[in-house]
Enzyme design. Structure first.
Site, PDB file in Angstrom:
ATOM      1  N   TYR A 179       0.844  -1.204   0.000  1.00 12.48           N
ATOM      2  CA  TYR A 179       0.000   0.000   0.000  1.00 12.48           C
ATOM      3  C   TYR A 179       0.876   1.251   0.000  1.00 12.48           C
ATOM      4  O   TYR A 179       2.054   1.229   0.363  1.00 12.48           O
ATOM      5  CB  TYR A 179      -0.958   0.012   1.189  1.00 12.48           C
ATOM      6  CG  TYR A 179      -0.315   0.191   2.548  1.00 12.48           C
ATOM      7  CD1 TYR A 179      -0.156   1.456   3.114  1.00 12.48           C
ATOM      8  CD2 TYR A 179       0.105  -0.909   3.303  1.00 12.48           C
ATOM      9  CE1 TYR A 179       0.404   1.621   4.373  1.00 12.48           C
ATOM     10  CE2 TYR A 179       0.663  -0.760   4.560  1.00 12.48           C
ATOM     11  CZ  TYR A 179       0.807   0.518   5.090  1.00 12.48           C
ATOM     12  OH  TYR A 179       1.378   0.676   6.340  1.00 12.48           O
ATOM     13  N   CYS A 180       0.275   2.356  -0.450  1.00 16.36           N
ATOM     14  CA  CYS A 180       0.935   3.663  -0.446  1.00 16.36           C
ATOM     15  C   CYS A 180      -0.158   4.721  -0.331  1.00 16.36           C
ATOM     16  O   CYS A 180      -1.311   4.404  -0.037  1.00 16.36           O
ATOM     17  CB  CYS A 180       1.792   3.853  -1.696  1.00 16.36           C
ATOM     18  SG  CYS A 180       0.883   3.752  -3.256  1.00 16.36           S
ATOM     19  N   THR A 181       0.172   5.969  -0.570  1.00 10.86           N
ATOM     20  CA  THR A 181      -0.786   7.058  -0.350  1.00 10.86           C
ATOM     21  C   THR A 181      -1.964   7.003  -1.317  1.00 10.86           C
ATOM     22  O   THR A 181      -3.123   6.978  -0.906  1.00 10.86           O
ATOM     23  CB  THR A 181      -0.087   8.429  -0.466  1.00 10.86           C
ATOM     24  OG1 THR A 181       1.038   8.451   0.396  1.00 10.86           O
ATOM     25  CG2 THR A 181      -1.035   9.549  -0.090  1.00 10.86           C
ATOM     26  N   ILE A 208      -4.213   4.551   0.456  1.00 11.43           N
ATOM     27  CA  ILE A 208      -4.797   4.893   1.758  1.00 11.43           C
ATOM     28  C   ILE A 208      -5.945   5.890   1.605  1.00 11.43           C
ATOM     29  O   ILE A 208      -6.977   5.783   2.273  1.00 11.43           O
ATOM     30  CB  ILE A 208      -3.718   5.491   2.689  1.00 11.43           C
ATOM     31  CG1 ILE A 208      -2.595   4.486   2.911  1.00 11.43           C
ATOM     32  CG2 ILE A 208      -4.319   5.913   4.031  1.00 11.43           C
ATOM     33  CD1 ILE A 208      -1.330   5.094   3.493  1.00 11.43           C
TER      34      ILE A 208
END
Length: 298
Positions: A179-181, A208
């Site tokens: 996952y990342c932003t 996210i």
């Protein structure tokens, strides 16, 4: 979500696709901006486009139609209502890559991890044969993360392939979740992971920020706030401006306690960087801060 013409909208978007006429695209975006007044940054490269801009809903719609017509009808886009512009100016740049990962480049068009929507993501988190890797940098992970995450503790996304190669023996039989932003870093991270022989690779669709949109805080598996690369510094689970400030010397997020520290000097140093920078660097930051103050006065 329904928006009206006068509302202020933040649009985040990216698309990996071959682009040949980079200068034309850049000039067209600049001309569009002159007519419609956007704020934010757009990166254009031969591998695609990535950006975040803010303007009225009407102007954002004009921009969306433009890039869908000129570049691709299939963009990853997220619109969010904001109450103030989180950028100081507008920039459009031509880059070698829209997101750099290590010395080699990995093309997401050749294959990425399987996308998981927020509900699917939460189900996978319950699986004991799952590892969750935060592909963001350490200063981002420090203020918020999914529980039980593995943190590469990188200072730059370019360091991710080297970190993964050193640790991949621990993940061979696992479901690998990343996952990342907003999703873009996972495109390249999972492309790289698959390129070295891993099959059970997944990524949080929309990152996210998308998770915050669809999952109630009471049921959320995310702890803390999400770092964002604009004037807000961080957003909470309601996608509103969070509780962090930023050090303009090192870029690290700052708590209220950090701001009260004797090591904090606005634009010059903070507890994260005070002992990492030289007196010459601090003097340079001090001069830059004086220029900022002077510009505000004129």
């Amino acid at each position: 979500m329904h928006f009206v013409k006068q509302e202020l909208i933040l649009l985040s978007f990216y698309k990996f696709t071959k682009i040949e006429n980079l200068i034309d695209i850049k000039n067209n975006i600049r001309e569009l901006n002159k007519k419609n007044s956007f704020f934010g940054t757009i990166l254009v490269s031969a591998e695609g486009v990535n950006g975040s801009i803010c303007s009225s809903y009407e102007n954002i719609q004009i921009f969306r139609h433009f890039i869908m017509k000129k570049i691709s009808p299939d963009f990853s886009m997220k619109m969010q209502l904001v109450f103030e512009v989180p950028f100081k100016k507008f920039r459009v740049k031509i880059k070698n890559q829209i997101i750099k990962i290590g010395e080699k480049n990995f093309n997401p068009e050749n294959g990425t991890g399987r996308y998981l929507n927020p509900n699917e993501w939460d189900e996978f988190l319950k699986n004991k044969n799952t590892v969750v890797i935060d592909t963001r940098n350490s200063y981002e992970s420090n203020i918020g993360y999914f529980k039980d995450s593995i943190f590469p503790m990188t200072a730059s996304f370019s360091e991710f392939p080297e970190w993964f190669k050193k640790n991949c023996k621990n993940f061979r039989s696992k479901n690998i979740l990343t996952y990342c932003t907003g999703g873009i870093r996972c495109e390249k991270a999972t492309s790289y992971i698959k390129s070295i022989g891993f099959d059970k690779v997944f990524q949080l669709s929309g990152g996210i920020l998308n998770y915050f949109t669809y999952v109630d805080k009471a049921k959320s598996n995310f702890q803390g706030e999400c770092f964002v690369f604009d004037e807000r510094v961080s957003v909470n689970h309601s996608l509103k401006k969070g509780s962090f400030s930023v050090c303009y010397a090192c870029g690290n997020p700052l708590t209220k306690n950090d701001l009260m520290s004797s090591l904090y000097n606005k634009g010059i140093s903070c507890p994260n960087c005070y002992f990492k920078t030289t007196s010459k660097q601090k003097k340079k930051f001090e001069n830059r801060q004086k220029q900022f103050r002077f510009k505000k006065l004129i």
